[in-house]
Design a protein around this motif. Sequence first.
Motif, PDB file in Angstrom:
ATOM      1  N   MET A   1       0.864  -1.392   0.019  1.00 30.02           N
ATOM      2  CA  MET A   1       0.036   0.157  -0.106  1.00 30.02           C
ATOM      3  C   MET A   1       0.929   1.197   0.162  1.00 30.02           C
ATOM      4  SD  MET A   1      -3.128   0.998  -0.086  1.00 30.02           S
ATOM      5  CE  MET A   1      -3.869   2.512   0.308  1.00 30.02           C
ATOM      6  N   LEU A   2       1.962   1.262   0.570  1.00 28.26           N
ATOM      7  CA  LEU A   2       2.873   2.432   0.777  1.00 28.26           C
ATOM      8  C   LEU A   2       3.362   2.507  -0.772  1.00 28.26           C
ATOM      9  CD1 LEU A   2       4.284   4.475   2.579  1.00 28.26           C
ATOM     10  CD2 LEU A   2       5.991   2.949   2.773  1.00 28.26           C
ATOM     11  N   CYS A   3       3.793   1.549  -1.293  1.00 31.93           N
ATOM     12  CA  CYS A   3       4.355   1.856  -2.701  1.00 31.93           C
ATOM     13  C   CYS A   3       3.166   2.659  -3.674  1.00 31.93           C
ATOM     14  CB  CYS A   3       4.693   0.581  -3.348  1.00 31.93           C
ATOM     15  SG  CYS A   3       6.133  -0.037  -2.605  1.00 31.93           S
ATOM     16  N   ILE A   4       2.048   2.221  -3.542  1.00 27.85           N
ATOM     17  CA  ILE A   4       1.004   3.007  -4.220  1.00 27.85           C
ATOM     18  C   ILE A   4       0.892   4.306  -3.995  1.00 27.85           C
ATOM     19  CG2 ILE A   4      -1.904   2.641  -4.818  1.00 27.85           C
ATOM     20  CD1 ILE A   4      -1.519  -0.226  -4.214  1.00 27.85           C
ATOM     21  N   LEU A   5       0.585   4.445  -2.616  1.00 31.26           N
ATOM     22  CA  LEU A   5       0.643   5.807  -2.100  1.00 31.26           C
ATOM     23  C   LEU A   5       1.882   6.960  -2.662  1.00 31.26           C
ATOM     24  CD1 LEU A   5      -0.967   5.639   1.404  1.00 31.26           C
ATOM     25  CD2 LEU A   5      -1.842   6.356  -0.654  1.00 31.26           C
ATOM     26  N   LEU A   6       3.017   6.398  -2.649  1.00 33.07           N
ATOM     27  CA  LEU A   6       4.068   6.908  -3.069  1.00 33.07           C
ATOM     28  C   LEU A   6       4.147   7.144  -4.576  1.00 33.07           C
ATOM     29  CD1 LEU A   6       7.067   5.336  -0.867  1.00 33.07           C
ATOM     30  CD2 LEU A   6       6.137   7.734  -0.927  1.00 33.07           C
ATOM     31  N   GLY A   7       3.782   6.212  -5.371  1.00 35.19           N
ATOM     32  CA  GLY A   7       3.550   6.351  -6.813  1.00 35.19           C
ATOM     33  C   GLY A   7       2.448   7.359  -7.099  1.00 35.19           C
ATOM     34  N   VAL A   8       1.532   7.197  -6.347  1.00 39.15           N
ATOM     35  CA  VAL A   8       0.420   8.384  -6.556  1.00 39.15           C
ATOM     36  C   VAL A   8       0.873   9.917  -6.274  1.00 39.15           C
ATOM     37  CG1 VAL A   8      -1.824   9.038  -6.062  1.00 39.15           C
ATOM     38  CG2 VAL A   8      -1.564   6.645  -6.592  1.00 39.15           C
ATOM     39  N   LEU A   9       1.529  10.025  -5.296  1.00 42.60           N
ATOM     40  CA  LEU A   9       2.269  11.194  -4.860  1.00 42.60           C
ATOM     41  C   LEU A   9       3.173  11.708  -5.779  1.00 42.60           C
ATOM     42  CD1 LEU A   9       2.167  13.352  -2.749  1.00 42.60           C
ATOM     43  CD2 LEU A   9       4.170  11.898  -1.534  1.00 42.60           C
ATOM     44  N   ALA A  10       3.830  10.603  -6.413  1.00 44.09           N
ATOM     45  CA  ALA A  10       4.988  11.136  -7.323  1.00 44.09           C
ATOM     46  C   ALA A  10       4.321  11.697  -8.466  1.00 44.09           C
ATOM     47  CB  ALA A  10       6.260   9.825  -7.551  1.00 44.09           C
ATOM     48  N   LEU A  11       3.330  10.980  -9.044  1.00 43.20           N
ATOM     49  CA  LEU A  11       2.384  11.125 -10.163  1.00 43.20           C
ATOM     50  C   LEU A  11       1.993  12.727 -10.110  1.00 43.20           C
ATOM     51  CD1 LEU A  11       1.461  10.591 -13.014  1.00 43.20           C
ATOM     52  CD2 LEU A  11      -0.365   9.586 -11.849  1.00 43.20           C
ATOM     53  N   HIS A  12       1.480  12.889  -8.827  1.00 50.15           N
ATOM     54  CA  HIS A  12       0.975  14.396  -8.714  1.00 50.15           C
ATOM     55  C   HIS A  12       1.775  15.283  -8.516  1.00 50.15           C
ATOM     56  CE1 HIS A  12      -2.861  15.986  -6.570  1.00 50.15           C
ATOM     57  NE2 HIS A  12      -1.897  17.024  -6.946  1.00 50.15           N
ATOM     58  N   LEU A  13       3.074  14.896  -7.842  1.00 50.68           N
ATOM     59  CA  LEU A  13       3.895  16.184  -7.991  1.00 50.68           C
ATOM     60  C   LEU A  13       4.667  16.299  -9.389  1.00 50.68           C
ATOM     61  CD1 LEU A  13       5.801  14.836  -4.762  1.00 50.68           C
ATOM     62  CD2 LEU A  13       4.610  16.993  -5.153  1.00 50.68           C
ATOM     63  N   LEU A  14       4.682  15.335 -10.267  1.00 52.53           N
ATOM     64  CA  LEU A  14       5.197  15.351 -11.615  1.00 52.53           C
ATOM     65  C   LEU A  14       4.223  16.265 -12.121  1.00 52.53           C
ATOM     66  CD1 LEU A  14       6.996  14.600 -13.892  1.00 52.53           C
ATOM     67  CD2 LEU A  14       5.599  12.632 -14.324  1.00 52.53           C
ATOM     68  N   VAL A  15       2.842  16.104 -12.209  1.00 52.55           N
ATOM     69  CA  VAL A  15       1.944  16.835 -12.851  1.00 52.55           C
ATOM     70  C   VAL A  15       2.025  18.403 -12.465  1.00 52.55           C
ATOM     71  CG1 VAL A  15      -0.419  17.322 -12.976  1.00 52.55           C
ATOM     72  CG2 VAL A  15       0.218  14.998 -13.170  1.00 52.55           C
ATOM     73  N   PHE A  16       2.067  18.512 -10.811  1.00 52.16           N
ATOM     74  CA  PHE A  16       2.405  19.893 -10.389  1.00 52.16           C
ATOM     75  C   PHE A  16       3.352  20.697 -11.219  1.00 52.16           C
ATOM     76  CE2 PHE A  16       3.341  22.552  -6.850  1.00 52.16           C
ATOM     77  CZ  PHE A  16       2.327  23.570  -7.188  1.00 52.16           C
ATOM     78  N   ILE A  17       4.567  20.213 -10.991  1.00 49.47           N
ATOM     79  CA  ILE A  17       5.819  20.603 -11.701  1.00 49.47           C
ATOM     80  C   ILE A  17       5.563  20.893 -13.174  1.00 49.47           C
ATOM     81  CG2 ILE A  17       8.228  20.083 -12.526  1.00 49.47           C
ATOM     82  CD1 ILE A  17       8.404  18.310  -9.570  1.00 49.47           C
ATOM     83  N   LEU A  18       4.882  19.671 -13.911  1.00 52.47           N
ATOM     84  CA  LEU A  18       4.756  20.194 -15.284  1.00 52.47           C
ATOM     85  C   LEU A  18       3.661  21.331 -15.508  1.00 52.47           C
ATOM     86  CD1 LEU A  18       4.077  16.665 -16.771  1.00 52.47           C
ATOM     87  CD2 LEU A  18       6.107  18.101 -17.238  1.00 52.47           C
ATOM     88  N   LEU A  19       2.760  21.578 -14.716  1.00 55.29           N
ATOM     89  CA  LEU A  19       1.810  22.680 -14.794  1.00 55.29           C
ATOM     90  C   LEU A  19       2.391  24.145 -14.489  1.00 55.29           C
ATOM     91  CD1 LEU A  19      -1.537  21.263 -13.224  1.00 55.29           C
ATOM     92  CD2 LEU A  19      -1.166  21.641 -15.626  1.00 55.29           C
ATOM     93  N   ILE A  20       3.391  23.962 -13.574  1.00 59.05           N
ATOM     94  CA  ILE A  20       4.254  25.244 -13.425  1.00 59.05           C
ATOM     95  C   ILE A  20       4.934  25.629 -14.236  1.00 59.05           C
ATOM     96  CG2 ILE A  20       6.068  26.451 -11.547  1.00 59.05           C
ATOM     97  CD1 ILE A  20       4.389  24.904  -9.479  1.00 59.05           C
ATOM     98  N   VAL A  21       5.790  24.744 -14.755  1.00 57.50           N
ATOM     99  CA  VAL A  21       6.768  25.026 -15.831  1.00 57.50           C
ATOM    100  C   VAL A  21       5.967  25.186 -17.291  1.00 57.50           C
ATOM    101  CG1 VAL A  21       8.621  24.112 -17.328  1.00 57.50           C
ATOM    102  CG2 VAL A  21       8.727  23.509 -14.953  1.00 57.50           C
ATOM    103  N   SER A  22       5.098  24.690 -17.350  1.00 59.11           N
ATOM    104  CA  SER A  22       4.459  25.118 -18.922  1.00 59.11           C
ATOM    105  C   SER A  22       3.697  26.614 -18.683  1.00 59.11           C
ATOM    106  CB  SER A  22       3.197  24.052 -19.067  1.00 59.11           C
ATOM    107  OG  SER A  22       2.189  24.004 -18.193  1.00 59.11           O
ATOM    108  N   THR A  23       3.361  26.872 -17.417  1.00 54.67           N
ATOM    109  CA  THR A  23       2.187  28.111 -17.064  1.00 54.67           C
ATOM    110  C   THR A  23       3.659  29.374 -17.127  1.00 54.67           C
ATOM    111  OG1 THR A  23       0.613  27.112 -15.672  1.00 54.67           O
ATOM    112  CG2 THR A  23       1.022  29.176 -15.575  1.00 54.67           C
ATOM    113  N   ALA A  24       4.560  29.078 -16.392  1.00 54.32           N
ATOM    114  CA  ALA A  24       5.646  30.020 -16.162  1.00 54.32           C
ATOM    115  C   ALA A  24       6.629  30.458 -17.038  1.00 54.32           C
ATOM    116  CB  ALA A  24       5.996  30.140 -14.788  1.00 54.32           C
ATOM    117  N   SER A  25       6.933  29.541 -18.013  1.00 57.44           N
ATOM    118  CA  SER A  25       8.138  29.472 -18.697  1.00 57.44           C
ATOM    119  C   SER A  25       7.862  30.768 -19.603  1.00 57.44           C
ATOM    120  CB  SER A  25       8.284  28.102 -19.457  1.00 57.44           C
ATOM    121  OG  SER A  25       7.305  28.072 -20.581  1.00 57.44           O
TER     122      SER A  25
END
Length: 149
Positions: A1-25
């Motif tokens: 279960m911990l691996c799933i939560l870490l994977g979902v969190l990593a995916l969410h952080l990746l999306v957040f970083i992509l959104l920030i870079v695509s918005t502010a670049s």
Amino acid sequence: MLCILLGVLALHLLVFILLIVSTASNEKGHSDLWYSCLSEPKAYSCSQASNEDWIQAVQALMILAVVFCFVSLLAFAYQLFRLFKGGRFYFTSIFQILASVFVMCAAIIYTVMRPSNGKGFGYSYVLAWVAFPLSLISGLIYLILRKKD
């Protein structure tokens, strides 16, 4: 279960970083959400993006997508510790899916309304289109994810 939560969190952080870079670049030689920059042999000049309604709508939608993705991240952290056993992350899912819808709408408006002046779209545009399905997948994962102890 911990691996799933870490994977979902990593995916969410990746999306957040992509959104920030695509918005502010700010890309050299391309027009983006905020500036239209020209690269000449001896000079580099930037001017404000057009004041037309469509570019302001795209700017607003991308900022909303970043805000909703961040709120979704905070909601996930809150629900992770406060949600009862067996509960689903509906609140997190709704905000993440709304973020994906905002990104999709902004990218579609930018695609249709951008004047074709022979320049490419640039990496910000591509990042926004990459962030759209990833945020939608993340939102759907939150929708089916249950909290276990």
